[in-house]
Design an enzyme around this catalytic site. Structure first.
Site, mmCIF file in Angstrom:
data_model
loop_
_atom_site.group_PDB
_atom_site.id
_atom_site.type_symbol
_atom_site.label_atom_id
_atom_site.label_comp_id
_atom_site.label_asym_id
_atom_site.label_seq_id
_atom_site.Cartn_x
_atom_site.Cartn_y
_atom_site.Cartn_z
ATOM 1 C CG HIS A 217 -9.776 -6.299 8.455
ATOM 2 N ND1 HIS A 217 -8.721 -6.693 9.236
ATOM 3 C CD2 HIS A 217 -9.330 -6.724 7.281
ATOM 4 C CE1 HIS A 217 -7.657 -7.404 8.505
ATOM 5 N NE2 HIS A 217 -8.046 -7.358 7.340
ATOM 6 C CD GLU B 272 -1.826 -2.410 1.441
ATOM 7 O OE1 GLU B 272 -0.680 -2.731 1.931
ATOM 8 O OE2 GLU B 272 -2.895 -3.124 1.229
#
Lengths: 346, 460
Positions: free
Chosen positions: B263, B194
């Site tokens: 998450h 990322e």
């Protein structure tokens, strides 16, 4: 480079013969190239000396990282570029901007935080850009420019132009994680990017040997099949030879390449660094035996391509450019208060 | 034309120092770069290098002097061709060394320039949808895909990159079909990296392309947040307007179902903190489509926060050739007169349910969907509060420094006299998201909390 025997470009045991490039011999400069390199490097040196002085007088605030000693790196690389090739670097960036023909006035006025600075006084020493000259900063976050530079190369490939992006970073930034994330993508996608690692031996105050498990930075691409070569970054001809090789490598579609430039900064990491982590003798030895400008000067005299007077003429011309920039940077007004609120979003 | 050598400042904060040692004597020739003296600051002993060349004509401050103010002349340098003795007597008229100036000093408090007011931006209204326009039931998932496909057809510079966006067709199938239509050069699978691919995207944007960077979830964008904030958001300002990053970062944000603490975080408040970013968080499919198209066209970096649970929800989307909505404009989801409920993204699902129940209780709530978190459409909220005199804000993110906190603060500053009750904020509970189904449910806002808050502000 007697003193730097162990820094001499290393032979690569792992390189497959005939496929991976090896350190090329320094190119032989003609008279004009020697004079151009002399002038370009001298401009950076004189500019940086003045910047240091203005910092001392309080005209320049914040952080100020000088490029003195490393001039041959950016100068030699610039000599191989074509229109549209991009550069991006970290915060030791004044030399790169001058090499990319950005105006000395604009850079100096940015250092003093004035209206006429390249970023209207809103960026400072570490943050300057020029779309016109293809210079993408000037970044204050160590290593960020490597991913960004890989993105510039991505844009070149996407547009199918013939341009190459040069991402400069230091031996310190070379240990950042995103550097290797970028290496991976650049190799995977065969992006035309030259990773120029300016190894000046110290990441701020930490010597390479204390910060890096692999101190040969030209090897840092091995896991990604990115070739790398070590270059005498104090010899502008050696840099030019490496630049010719690397730009050709990228333009022919072979993907990224690493150039480790063995160089040295004479000054501290920033203006407020007393540089106690190295000896005065070490600095003095580099200055007296490997100075990039003195090397060119010596060759010019040796080949009788220039007289003392002719070089003095160049010196004066350079001093005048710098003096003009200093004058502008001191007299130009600060940005209007209304600039506080501009350029946040378009 | 002699030159005064001044006591230098060697750090951003140094005001004075001790001149501990001279390394050159009067009469010595000095070249630029020579170390001429040592200075002790509060932090370290520093060397002073000569900038100009000449002969050290006179030392004005003796070695060992303490507390020498920055910019005090410490020596005089005679330049080439100048008489050293003459120079030592005093600095010439045409002193080429620049004098320190007032700018270097702190301005006197009364001279401090007034802070100019922030400019006011006015968001455009939603486009008119012509009468008789066909409305097509569309999932948020399809709407997002359609928005990207339409913009990619329209502009060759738009491309999409991220993990599993191409061959896998998107981890949540948002990019379904794009690879087939646009090919591998414009629909790009990245490694799981990322930080790196966010930086590559920003670099490509600085070079003028218009990347759509998909994060598999915004939770993973934490790895990339330096590139989003320090590179994408700040470059336009730092370059004096020369160079920005026209880029969209998009992906699911907030809690899905039973994916636990790492998450399940909502980043609306985080990104809304940053000047230089726009932050969009749609609820309906029509807004998702119209705002994503706007985000792709926007010349600024846009954070586009989606929600995994909403992906499968269907809404009417007008069938129009080019349906683009304005970023920065809230939408009155349902007009009402008794209380204002403000929310965004999945928070709207709680509000719409609460609104129906409240109606049954005789409370006519106005529901506002913010759609954009930054720039925030405070005008629409305040106009509503002036009508209803009561406000409840609902979001899934954490309570401290939340979007609701900011709204409550702004409303109390700008519409205090119109409030008949304190502004109440409903947020996710101040805990990492638990995994157990019952605990997860407790951690999220719920309809009962909204009804309770609404009854409280309406004194029912």
């Amino acid at each position: 480079m007697a003193s730097a025997a162990k820094r001499a470009p290393a032979k690569k045991a792992d390189a497959k013969p005939g496929t991976n490039p090896t350190t090329p011999k320094p190119v032989e400069f003609n008279k004009q190239q020697e004079l151009d390199a002399y002038r370009a490097m001298l401009l950076i040196r004189r500019f940086e000396e003045k910047a240091g002085q203005l910092y001392g007088m309080g005209f320049i605030g914040g952080f100020c990282h000088l490029y003195i000693g490393q001039e041959a790196v950016v100068t030699g690389l610039k000599m191989s570029l074509i229109e549209g090739d991009q550069m991006i670097t970290g915060y030791r960036d004044h030399g790169h901007m001058l090499a990319m023909d950005m105006s000395a006035r604009g850079v100096m006025a940015e250092l003093t935080g004035r209206k006429g600075g390249l970023s209207k006084g809103k960026g400072g020493s570490m943050h300057m850009f020029s779309k016109e000259k293809h210079f993408y900063g000037g970044h204050g976050i160590v290593g960020a420019q490597v991913s960004l530079g890989t993105g510039l190369a991505f844009a070149n490939k996407y547009r199918k132009n013939n341009n190459v992006a040069l991402a400069f970073f230091g031996d310190g930034a070379a240990n950042q994680g995103q550097v290797y994330e970028s290496f991976n993508m650049a190799a995977l996608w065969k992006l035309p990017v030259i990773y120029v690692i300016e190894n000046n031996r110290y990441a701020m105050g930490t010597a390479v040997s204390r910060s890096s498990a692999e101190t040969d930075f030209s090897h840092r691409g091995i896991s990604f099949k990115i070739p790398g070569i070590q270059v005498d970054g104090m010899d502008v001809r050696a840099v030019k030879a490496a630049a010719d090789l690397a730009t050709e490598w990228c333009r022919s579609g072979k993907g990224p390449i690493i150039l480790e430039m063995l160089t040295y900064r004479y000054r501290g990491h920033s203006m407020s660094d007393p540089a106690k982590y190295r000896t005065k003798e070490e600095v003095q030895k580099m200055r007296s035996e490997h100075d990039p400008i003195e090397q060119v000067k010596a060759r010019l005299f040796e080949k009788k391509w220039a007289s003392e007077e002719e070089l003095k003429e160049i010196d004066k011309e350079v001093r005048d450019i710098v003096a003009d920039a200093v004058d502008f940077a001191q007299t130009d007004p600060e940005p209007d208060a209304s600039e506080l609120w501009t350029d946040i979003t378009l | 034309m002699s030159i005064e050598i001044l006591m230098p400042a060697l750090s951003p904060t140094m005001e004075e120092g001790n001149l501990s040692k001279w390394l050159k004597n009067e009469g010595d020739t000095i070249k630029s770069g020579d170390v001429i003296a040592e200075i002790e600051t509060d932090k370290a002993t520093m060397e002073v290098e000569a900038v100009d060349e000449g002969v050290l004509a006179k030392i004005l401050i003796a070695a060992g002097t303490e507390g020498v103010k920055v910019n005090t002349p410490i020596a005089i340098l005679a330049v080439e061709g100048e008489d050293v003795d003459q120079a030592a007597k005093g600095v010439g008229e045409a002193d080429e060394t620049p004098k320190a100036i007032a700018v270097a000093a702190e301005p006197a408090p009364d001279k401090q320039a007034a802070v100019p007011a922030a400019p006011k931006t006015e968001a455009a209204a939603d486009p008119d949808i012509p009468a008789g326009t066909e409305m097509v039931s569309t999932t948020v998932r399809e709407a997002l895909r359609d928005a990207m496909a339409e913009e990619m057809r329209r502009d060759q510079d738009v491309f999409v990159m991220g993990e599993e966006v191409a061959e896998y067709q998107g981890a949540y199938k948002i990019t379904q079909g794009l690879l087939q239509e646009f090919g591998t050069e414009r629909v790009i699978d990245t490694p799981i990296t990322e930080h790196g691919f966010a930086g590559v995207g920003v670099g490509a944007a600085m070079a003028g392309l218009k990347p759509i960077v998909e994060f598999m979830t915004f939770n993973f964008a934490m790895q990339a947040i330096d590139q989003i904030i320090n590179s994408a958001a700040k470059t336009l300002y730092m370059s004096g307007g020369q160079m920005g990053a026209p880029i969209v970062f998009r992906g699911p944000n907030g809690a899905a179902a039973r994916v636990a603490a790492q998450h399940s975080q909502c980043y609306a408040a985080w990104y809304s903190h940053i000047p230089g970013l726009k932050v969009v968080m749609p609820y309906s499919a029509a807004d998702a489509k119209g705002l994503l198209k706007a985000a792709i066209r926007d010349p600024n970096p846009v954070i586009f926060l989606e929600n995994e649970i909403l992906y499968g929800h269907s809404f009417d989307v007008p069938k129009m050739d080019d349906f683009v909505l304005p970023i920065g404009k809230a939408r009155i989801h349902k007009p009402g007169k008794d209380v204002t409920l403000v929310s965004f993204g999945i928070g709207m699902t709680y509000c719409t349910k609460a609104e129906a129940e409240l109606r049954g209780m005789g409370i006519d709530a106005e529901v506002i969907d913010l759609r954009t978190i930054r720039p925030l459409d405070l005008d629409t909220i305040i106009a509503s509060v002036k009508k209803t005199n009561r406000l409840v804000v609902v979001e899934e993110g954490y309570p401290q420094s939340s979007v609701g906190d900011f709204i409550a603060n702004q409303v109390s500053q700008r519409a205090f006299d119109h409030l008949d009750a304190p502004v109440l904020t409903i947020a996710g509970k101040d805990v990492p998201m638990p995994y157990a189904a019952n605990l997860e449910k407790l951690a999220l806002p719920n309809v009962a909390e909204i009804i309770e808050a609404t009854k409280a502000v309406t004194y029912r």
